[in-house]
Design a protein around this motif. Structure first.
Motif, PDB file in Angstrom:
ATOM      1  N   GLU A   1       3.845  90.988  44.060  1.00  0.00           N
ATOM      2  CA  GLU A   1       3.940  91.320  42.642  1.00  0.00           C
ATOM      3  C   GLU A   1       5.061  92.334  42.475  1.00  0.00           C
ATOM      4  N   ASP A   2       5.674  92.369  41.291  1.00  0.00           N
ATOM      5  CA  ASP A   2       6.810  93.264  41.037  1.00  0.00           C
ATOM      6  C   ASP A   2       6.475  94.726  41.339  1.00  0.00           C
ATOM      7  N   GLU A   3       5.303  95.193  40.883  1.00  0.00           N
ATOM      8  CA  GLU A   3       4.926  96.594  41.089  1.00  0.00           C
ATOM      9  C   GLU A   3       4.788  96.900  42.579  1.00  0.00           C
ATOM     10  N   GLN A   4       4.177  95.977  43.328  1.00  0.00           N
ATOM     11  CA  GLN A   4       3.994  96.181  44.764  1.00  0.00           C
ATOM     12  C   GLN A   4       5.338  96.267  45.471  1.00  0.00           C
ATOM     13  N   ARG A   5       6.221  95.323  45.170  1.00  0.00           N
ATOM     14  CA  ARG A   5       7.537  95.288  45.810  1.00  0.00           C
ATOM     15  C   ARG A   5       8.325  96.562  45.494  1.00  0.00           C
ATOM     16  N   ARG A   6       8.330  96.935  44.226  1.00  0.00           N
ATOM     17  CA  ARG A   6       9.098  98.127  43.814  1.00  0.00           C
ATOM     18  C   ARG A   6       8.578  99.387  44.508  1.00  0.00           C
ATOM     19  N   CYS A   7       7.258  99.554  44.539  1.00  0.00           N
ATOM     20  CA  CYS A   7       6.671 100.744  45.168  1.00  0.00           C
ATOM     21  C   CYS A   7       6.922 100.767  46.682  1.00  0.00           C
ATOM     22  N   ILE A   8       6.811  99.625  47.321  1.00  0.00           N
ATOM     23  CA  ILE A   8       7.055  99.567  48.773  1.00  0.00           C
ATOM     24  C   ILE A   8       8.501  99.902  49.083  1.00  0.00           C
ATOM     25  N   LEU A   9       9.431  99.376  48.312  1.00  0.00           N
ATOM     26  CA  LEU A   9      10.847  99.680  48.543  1.00  0.00           C
ATOM     27  C   LEU A   9      11.147 101.153  48.288  1.00  0.00           C
ATOM     28  N   LEU A  10      10.572 101.715  47.245  1.00  0.00           N
ATOM     29  CA  LEU A  10      10.788 103.134  46.964  1.00  0.00           C
ATOM     30  C   LEU A  10      10.222 104.008  48.089  1.00  0.00           C
ATOM     31  N   ALA A  11       9.083 103.586  48.653  1.00  0.00           N
ATOM     32  CA  ALA A  11       8.453 104.380  49.712  1.00  0.00           C
ATOM     33  C   ALA A  11       9.188 104.238  51.043  1.00  0.00           C
ATOM     34  N   PHE A  12       9.505 103.011  51.428  1.00  0.00           N
ATOM     35  CA  PHE A  12      10.003 102.797  52.781  1.00  0.00           C
ATOM     36  C   PHE A  12      11.515 102.704  52.884  1.00  0.00           C
TER      37      PHE A  12
ATOM     38  N   SER B   1      -2.597 102.004  45.291  1.00  0.00           N
ATOM     39  CA  SER B   1      -3.200 100.668  45.407  1.00  0.00           C
ATOM     40  C   SER B   1      -2.128  99.589  45.574  1.00  0.00           C
ATOM     41  N   TRP B   2      -1.057  99.675  44.782  1.00  0.00           N
ATOM     42  CA  TRP B   2       0.003  98.675  44.879  1.00  0.00           C
ATOM     43  C   TRP B   2       0.630  98.694  46.271  1.00  0.00           C
ATOM     44  N   ILE B   3       0.863  99.880  46.803  1.00  0.00           N
ATOM     45  CA  ILE B   3       1.461  99.972  48.141  1.00  0.00           C
ATOM     46  C   ILE B   3       0.493  99.415  49.182  1.00  0.00           C
ATOM     47  N   ARG B   4      -0.782  99.817  49.121  1.00  0.00           N
ATOM     48  CA  ARG B   4      -1.765  99.357  50.101  1.00  0.00           C
ATOM     49  C   ARG B   4      -1.917  97.838  50.056  1.00  0.00           C
ATOM     50  N   ARG B   5      -2.086  97.291  48.846  1.00  0.00           N
ATOM     51  CA  ARG B   5      -2.246  95.835  48.734  1.00  0.00           C
ATOM     52  C   ARG B   5      -0.957  95.107  49.115  1.00  0.00           C
ATOM     53  N   GLY B   6       0.185  95.671  48.733  1.00  0.00           N
ATOM     54  CA  GLY B   6       1.465  95.054  49.082  1.00  0.00           C
ATOM     55  C   GLY B   6       1.685  95.015  50.587  1.00  0.00           C
ATOM     56  N   LEU B   7       1.380  96.108  51.275  1.00  0.00           N
ATOM     57  CA  LEU B   7       1.531  96.130  52.736  1.00  0.00           C
ATOM     58  C   LEU B   7       0.585  95.136  53.399  1.00  0.00           C
ATOM     59  N   HIS B   8      -0.628  95.043  52.855  1.00  0.00           N
ATOM     60  CA  HIS B   8      -1.586  94.076  53.393  1.00  0.00           C
ATOM     61  C   HIS B   8      -1.048  92.648  53.220  1.00  0.00           C
ATOM     62  N   SER B   9      -0.497  92.359  52.057  1.00  0.00           N
ATOM     63  CA  SER B   9       0.081  91.028  51.803  1.00  0.00           C
ATOM     64  C   SER B   9       1.274  90.766  52.713  1.00  0.00           C
ATOM     65  N   LEU B  10       2.122  91.759  52.887  1.00  0.00           N
ATOM     66  CA  LEU B  10       3.278  91.594  53.793  1.00  0.00           C
ATOM     67  C   LEU B  10       2.824  91.309  55.214  1.00  0.00           C
ATOM     68  N   ARG B  11       1.825  92.049  55.662  1.00  0.00           N
ATOM     69  CA  ARG B  11       1.314  91.850  57.026  1.00  0.00           C
ATOM     70  C   ARG B  11       0.815  90.424  57.208  1.00  0.00           C
ATOM     71  N   ARG B  12       0.045  89.925  56.221  1.00  0.00           N
ATOM     72  CA  ARG B  12      -0.464  88.545  56.302  1.00  0.00           C
ATOM     73  C   ARG B  12       0.692  87.537  56.301  1.00  0.00           C
ATOM     74  N   CYS B  13       1.666  87.765  55.436  1.00  0.00           N
ATOM     75  CA  CYS B  13       2.790  86.839  55.301  1.00  0.00           C
ATOM     76  C   CYS B  13       3.627  86.788  56.578  1.00  0.00           C
ATOM     77  N   LEU B  14       3.800  87.934  57.208  1.00  0.00           N
ATOM     78  CA  LEU B  14       4.682  88.000  58.396  1.00  0.00           C
ATOM     79  C   LEU B  14       4.014  87.522  59.677  1.00  0.00           C
ATOM     80  N   GLN B  15       2.692  87.321  59.641  1.00  0.00           N
ATOM     81  CA  GLN B  15       1.991  86.892  60.859  1.00  0.00           C
ATOM     82  C   GLN B  15       2.110  85.415  61.106  1.00  0.00           C
TER      83      GLN B  15
END
Length: 177
Positions: free
Chosen positions: A130-141, A163-177
Motif C-alpha cells: 500500500e502507498d502508506e506502507q511503502r512511503r513509511c518504509i522508504l522514509l525509515a530505511f 502499523s504501516w511499517i510493521r505490516r509493510g515489512l511483514h508483507s515484504l518478507r512474505r513476498c521475498l521468500q
C-alpha cells in the motif's frame, strides 16, 4: 518566549556548540542525526561499508568546521546533509577510479547478477505494498527517519506509522521468500 522556542532548531544549537569545541555536543549531534545521514550516504554510495566511512569522515569534517556554520545562511540539518552528500559523492568517484585501475576490486559476475536479481525482487515487492506502507518504509530505511519523524513529516498518527511499517515489512518478507 523562552530561549528554547527562540532557537532555530536543536540541530543548529548543537552545531554551534560543536563549533565552540564541545565534544558532548558532537556526541549528541551524532546520536540525533547519524541514522538520517547514514541513509543519505547509503543512498548515494550504495555500499554499506562506503557509507559508514563517509559518515565517519563527515563527522570529522563537522568537528573541524562547525565554527564556520551560520544559522542565518541555512538550517543546520541542511548543512549536515551537504557535508555528507559531498563526502559520499567524493567516495563514489574515488571508488570508481580505483575500480577502473585495479581489476582485483571488480566483484564476481555471479555476485553482480545476484545483487541485480535481489534489487529487482525488492522493487517488485515494494510496488505491491500500500502507498502508506511503502512511503513509511522508504522514509525509515532509506532516509533513516524514526517513527516519530515519519509521523511528523507525513502528518499521520504515530500509531498508524508504526502499523504501516510493521505490516509493510511483514508483507515484504512474505513476498521475498
Amino acid at each position: 518566549m523562552d530561549s528554547r522556542t527562540a532557537a532555530p532548531s536543536s540541530v543548529d544549537v548543537l552545531i554551534e556548540a560543536v563549533g565552540r569545541g564541545s565534544p558532548v555536543a558532537l556526541k549528541r549531534l551524532y546520536d540525533v542525526e547519524s541514522r538520517r545521514l547514514y541513509g543519505i550516504a547509503l543512498r548515494i554510495a550504495r555500499r554499506p561499508e562506503i557509507a559508514a566511512d563517509v559518515l565517519q569522515e563527515a563527522f570529522l569534517q563537522i568537528w573541524q568546521n562547525a565554527a564556520t556554520f551560520s544559522a542565518e545562511r541555512g538550517a543546520g540539518a541542511a548543512w549536515l546533509t551537504g557535508v555528507v552528500r559531498f563526502r559520499a559523492l567524493d567516495a563514489v568517484r574515488k571508488v570508481g577510479r580505483e575500480t577502473l585501475s585495479d581489476e582485483a576490486l571488480e566483484p564476481d559476475v555471479v555476485e553482480k547478477l545476484d545483487a541485480v536479481a535481489q534489487t529487482a525482487a525488492l522493487r517488485r515487492c515494494l510496488t505491491l505494498l500500500e502507498d502508506e506502507q511503502r512511503r513509511c518504509i522508504l522514509l525509515a530505511f532509506v532516509d533513516g527517519l524514526s517513527h516519530s519523524q515519519i509521523a511528523e513529516r507525513i502528518k499521520a498518527p504515530l500509531g498508524s506509522v508504526k502499523s504501516w511499517i510493521r505490516r509493510g515489512l511483514h508483507s515484504l518478507r512474505r513476498c521475498l521468500q
